[in-house]
Scaffold this motif. Structure first.
Motif, short mmCIF file in Angstrom:
data_model
loop_
_atom_site.label_atom_id
_atom_site.label_comp_id
_atom_site.label_asym_id
_atom_site.label_seq_id
_atom_site.Cartn_x
_atom_site.Cartn_y
_atom_site.Cartn_z
N SER A 226 0.85 -1.18 0.00
CA SER A 226 0.00 0.00 0.00
C SER A 226 0.89 1.23 0.00
CB SER A 226 -0.91 0.02 1.24
OG SER A 226 -1.78 -1.10 1.24
N PRO A 227 0.92 1.99 -1.10
CA PRO A 227 1.86 3.11 -1.19
C PRO A 227 1.42 4.29 -0.33
CG PRO A 227 0.45 3.08 -3.11
CD PRO A 227 0.11 1.84 -2.33
N ASN A 228 2.38 5.13 0.00
CA ASN A 228 2.09 6.42 0.60
C ASN A 228 1.85 7.43 -0.52
OD1 ASN A 228 2.53 5.50 3.27
ND2 ASN A 228 4.74 5.72 2.98
N VAL A 229 0.84 8.28 -0.34
CA VAL A 229 0.46 9.27 -1.34
C VAL A 229 0.68 10.65 -0.74
CG1 VAL A 229 -1.38 10.17 -2.80
CG2 VAL A 229 -1.23 7.70 -2.34
N ILE A 230 1.53 11.45 -1.39
CA ILE A 230 1.87 12.78 -0.88
C ILE A 230 1.64 13.79 -2.00
CG2 ILE A 230 3.64 14.21 0.18
CD1 ILE A 230 5.13 11.60 0.87
N ASP A 241 8.77 4.45 7.22
CA ASP A 241 8.18 3.32 7.93
C ASP A 241 6.67 3.41 8.04
OD1 ASP A 241 8.51 5.53 9.49
OD2 ASP A 241 9.17 4.47 11.28
N VAL A 242 6.03 4.33 7.30
CA VAL A 242 4.58 4.46 7.27
C VAL A 242 4.03 3.64 6.10
CG1 VAL A 242 2.65 6.06 6.92
CG2 VAL A 242 4.57 6.71 8.38
N VAL A 243 2.88 3.00 6.32
CA VAL A 243 2.20 2.24 5.27
C VAL A 243 0.86 2.93 4.99
CG1 VAL A 243 1.13 0.05 4.65
CG2 VAL A 243 3.29 0.08 5.92
N ALA A 244 0.58 3.18 3.72
CA ALA A 244 -0.71 3.72 3.27
C ALA A 244 -1.01 5.07 3.88
CB ALA A 244 -1.84 2.73 3.55
N GLY A 245 -0.01 5.91 4.08
CA GLY A 245 -0.22 7.26 4.55
C GLY A 245 -0.60 8.19 3.41
N VAL A 246 -1.45 9.17 3.70
CA VAL A 246 -1.92 10.09 2.67
C VAL A 246 -1.83 11.52 3.19
CG1 VAL A 246 -3.88 10.86 1.27
CG2 VAL A 246 -3.49 8.42 1.65
N ILE A 247 -1.15 12.38 2.44
CA ILE A 247 -1.23 13.83 2.64
C ILE A 247 -1.82 14.41 1.37
CG2 ILE A 247 0.04 15.96 3.04
CD1 ILE A 247 2.09 14.40 4.61
N ALA A 248 -3.04 14.94 1.46
CA ALA A 248 -3.76 15.34 0.25
C ALA A 248 -3.37 16.72 -0.25
CB ALA A 248 -5.27 15.31 0.52
N SER A 251 0.85 22.37 3.15
CA SER A 251 2.30 22.47 3.21
C SER A 251 2.80 22.19 4.62
CB SER A 251 2.76 23.87 2.76
OG SER A 251 2.25 24.86 3.64
N TRP A 252 4.03 21.69 4.70
CA TRP A 252 4.70 21.37 5.96
C TRP A 252 3.89 20.41 6.83
CZ3 TRP A 252 9.64 22.59 6.12
CH2 TRP A 252 10.11 23.67 5.38
N ASN A 253 3.10 19.56 6.22
CA ASN A 253 2.36 18.53 6.96
C ASN A 253 3.22 17.26 7.01
OD1 ASN A 253 -0.13 20.07 7.30
ND2 ASN A 253 -0.34 19.82 5.08
N THR A 254 3.12 16.50 8.10
CA THR A 254 3.93 15.29 8.25
C THR A 254 3.11 14.15 8.83
OG1 THR A 254 4.70 15.89 10.47
CG2 THR A 254 6.05 16.61 8.62
N ILE A 255 3.45 12.95 8.40
CA ILE A 255 2.98 11.71 9.04
C ILE A 255 4.22 10.92 9.39
CG2 ILE A 255 1.65 9.59 8.77
CD1 ILE A 255 -0.08 11.00 6.71
N GLN A 256 4.41 10.64 10.66
CA GLN A 256 5.61 9.96 11.13
C GLN A 256 5.31 8.50 11.46
OE1 GLN A 256 7.50 12.21 14.26
NE2 GLN A 256 7.05 14.16 13.27
N GLY A 257 6.33 7.67 11.27
CA GLY A 257 6.14 6.24 11.41
C GLY A 257 6.18 5.74 12.84
N PRO A 258 5.53 4.56 13.07
CA PRO A 258 4.70 3.91 12.04
C PRO A 258 3.22 4.27 12.17
CG PRO A 258 5.14 2.40 13.83
CD PRO A 258 5.79 3.69 14.22
N ALA A 259 2.86 5.51 11.88
CA ALA A 259 1.46 5.93 11.91
C ALA A 259 0.77 5.52 10.62
CB ALA A 259 1.37 7.44 12.12
#
Length: 658
Positions: A226-230, A241-248, A251-259
């Motif tokens: 499941s890819p991450n989409v940025i 280390d994140v799976v299936a993370g999405v930032i739609a 700016s300057w938004n982050t998803i840190q692993g393993p969220a």
């Protein structure tokens, strides 16, 4: 000599590019490139020699370093300008964006000062990754070519048909034309896609889509398919280390692993943090931030949602919690994770500076300002500065200002202004007088209304059919040995006794106390019509017609005449017999002791001689003229001829009050 603190004000303006003349023959390139910069000390250009330390990162926050740090010492700096060569080694450039950290100190002196922020590298250094080679000058005809020809020796236009039958043949470089007739290429005019065909990549490198010279969408493969989409700004970032993370967007938004399975819809500087140390849960999953600014879902939160707003946070272990929006609202979560149990379902809909406290579960704040809910399954609807303390279960503050439910108080209710539910099961509503109003015991209904209580009902007020107090004033209260329904409440009021509706006043342990029927003037003053004392004596105003009245069995009025029941020798009634005795005789008088006339100089006493009172056999004939007088707070009967009062003389006495 510069000191370290001065470097807190250093800034660098970055000029990045390849410097030097183009060689006539292109050889294999190395990994070094030239870096030019400008260094300021405070607001002035720096001069002298400085040591620089350079670090290359794969992210804008300095979390993932690429290659090793590169040190340069004693770099000459003139009017703020310096030039140096950087080399981070082979394999650090893979086509993705990199960020450069610059650390500086005076030559050989003290610790490095880190200059912020990190600088994004433009694509020029990344050209090292795309090597080309050529050693052919001019043209050569096809007839001069025989045998295998190296691709580096080919140039010009070949007009005849070309067949490449070897599966390993490749064509590189640019292509012009419509591309009609070509297969396995993507047509700009549209394509007929068959099953199994796709647009994309087959390796594990990220795939990016650019617009106007900058990245607009990045697809990052993961180990779980499941890819991450940025998308959005180039500074949006998802850790590897994140799976299936999405930032739609944003700016300057982050998803840190393993969220994993988390998403940020947009906005700016929003962050979903990963799992720090949690051997039980293992993942921080399915967090959502819809947008807004600087909203935060902290580590070890599962299924947390922030809809928008600014500076809102769901903190550690606050699973399944929700903040709809507003400003600076916080769900504090749990400090110890309850040894592996979930903390679930806390909600703040909106408002500002609202807080659901540590270890609160299933609690709710609808909105308002500076409200704090520390209870469990407790509700604050809104308002300002309302508080539910820890240990409170199933309690509610509907709204208002300054309302309070005490710790360990459950199933309580407070509303209005400064209402305080201090006991379990208490209902407290307070008006806007600006003072606290608190419950006094458990399961109590409390209302403070300065201008009265108004109830509109076509059938009045219905009470339970029990022998209990109905309406009381809490004055002269019942003692602890009274029935439970009366302990601690006042003895003034309306009571339901078995088969008797009772209007009550306190007994003689507190006196004097009266019951009164009065008429009220428009100015609020009462005019007594009837008054009953603690002994049951009734004082009436006006005339009495032909009727029959019995008041507590003492005063009987019937057909225009009345009788005082219970009257006897020295009784505390309005009519009684005064019997002279050594204890009440002083010289020529006998002193009366009756509370109806004691301390009342305005009382009227009617006295007659009684020859044989009540058939007692006294048979005393008394041939003296007597009178009455008041002194020392009591009334006396005296001999007008001043002779000594004899003993065992009986007098009938009637006391009339003004």
């Amino acid at each position: 000599m510069f000191i370290r603190d001065q470097f807190a004000f250093l800034t660098a303006a970055i000029l990045i590019g390849l410097i030097g003349s183009e060689p006539s023959t292109l050889h294999a390139q190395g990994t070094a490139f030239t870096y030019q910069g400008r260094l300021n000390d405070s607001s002035s250009p720096a001069n002298g020699r400085y040591d620089f330390r350079f670090k290359l990162y794969n992210d804008p926050y300095g979390n993932f370093q690429a290659g090793s740090s590169y040190l340069t010492n004693a770099i000459a700096t003139t009017n703020g300008l310096f030039t140096t060569t950087l080399d981070f080694g082979a394999g650090v450039y893979n086509g993705a964006t990199n960020w450069l950290e610059i650390d500086v100190r005076t030559n050989g002196n003290g610790a490095y000062t880190v200059l912020n922020p990190l600088q994004a590298l433009t694509p020029t250094p990344s050209a090292i990754y795309a090597e080309t080679a050529s050693n052919l000058s001019g043209t050569i005809s096809a007839t001069q070519i025989s045998g295998p020809v190296a691709s580096a020796n080919l140039s010009g236009i070949y007009s005849s048909a070309l067949s490449l039958s070897n599966p390993s043949n490749t064509i590189s470089g640019t292509f012009t034309g419509s591309g009609r007739g070509l297969t396995n290429v993507w047509q700009l005019g549209g394509n007929n896609v068959a099953a199994g065909q796709f647009l994309g990549s087959t390796n594990n490198a990220p795939l990016e889509f650019w617009v106007n010279g900058q990245r607009a969408l990045r697809l990052e493969p993961t180990d779980f398919g499941s890819p991450n989409v940025i998308s959005g700004g180039t500074n949006n970032f998802v850790t590897p280390d994140v799976v299936a993370g999405v930032i739609a967007g944003g700016s300057w938004n982050t998803i840190q692993g393993p969220a994993s399975f988390s998403s940020v819809g947009g906005g700016s500087e929003n962050s979903i943090q990963g799992n720090a140390v949690d051997t039980w849960k293992g993942y921080n999953i399915a967090g959502v931030i819809g947008g807004g600014n600087q909203n935060l879902i902290q580590t070890n939160v599962m299924w947390g949602v922030i809809g928008g707003g600014g500076y809102n946070s769901i903190q550690i272990y606050a699973d399944e919690s929700f903040i709809g929006g507003g400003y600076n609202n916080n769900i504090q979560g749990n400090s110890n994770n309850w040894a592996g149990n979930f903390i679930t379902g806390d909600v703040i809909v909106g408002g500002s500076y609202n807080t659901v406290g540590t270890n609160a579960t299933g609690s709710f704040i609808g909105g308002g300002y500076y409200n704090q809910n520390n209870g469990n399954y407790a509700v604050i609807g809104g308002g300002y500065n309302n508080i539910i303390q820890t240990g409170s279960y199933y309690s509610t503050i509907a709204g208002g200002v300054g309302n309070y439910i005490d710790k360990n108080v459950s199933s309580a209710f407070a509303a209005g202004s400064e209402a305080q539910a201090m006991h379990t099961g208490a209902f407290v509503w307070a008006d806007s007088q600006g003072a606290t109003f608190a419950s006094t015991t458990t399961n109590e209904f409390n209302v403070r209304a300065q201008n009265g209580l108004r109830i509109q009902s076509n059938k009045g007020i219905h009470l339970e059919a029990g022998d209990e107090p109905i309406i009381v004033r809490d004055w002269d209260v019942f003692a602890t040995n009274a029935p439970a329904s009366k302990v601690g409440i006042g003895r003034w009021g309306l009571f339901m006794e078995p088969t008797i509706l009772t209007l009550g006043i306190p007994a003689e342990d507190v006196s004097p106390r009266y019951f009164q029927i009065a008429k009220y003037n428009t100015n609020g003053t009462p005019t007594a019509l009837m008054q009953v004392d603690q002994s049951g004596n009734a004082n009436l105003t006006g005339s009495v017609a032909a009727l029959s009245v019995i008041a507590n069995t003492n005063l009987q009025i019937a057909s225009g005449s009345f009788q005082v029941l219970g009257a006897g020798i020295n009784t505390a009634t309005a009519a009684f017999t005064q019997l002279s005795a050594a204890a009440n005789i002083s010289g020529d008088r006998t002193t009366i002791n009756n509370y109806l006339c004691n301390n009342d100089p305005n009382a009227i006493l009617i006295v007659t001689h009684n020859y044989n009172p009540g058939g007692t056999g006294s048979l005393v004939v008394y041939n003296h003229v007597v009178g009455t007088f008041y002194t020392g707070g009591k009334w006396s009967i005296y001999n007008e001829d001043q002779s000594t009062m004899a003993t065992n003389v009986a007098f009938n006495v009637l006391v009339i009050k003004h």
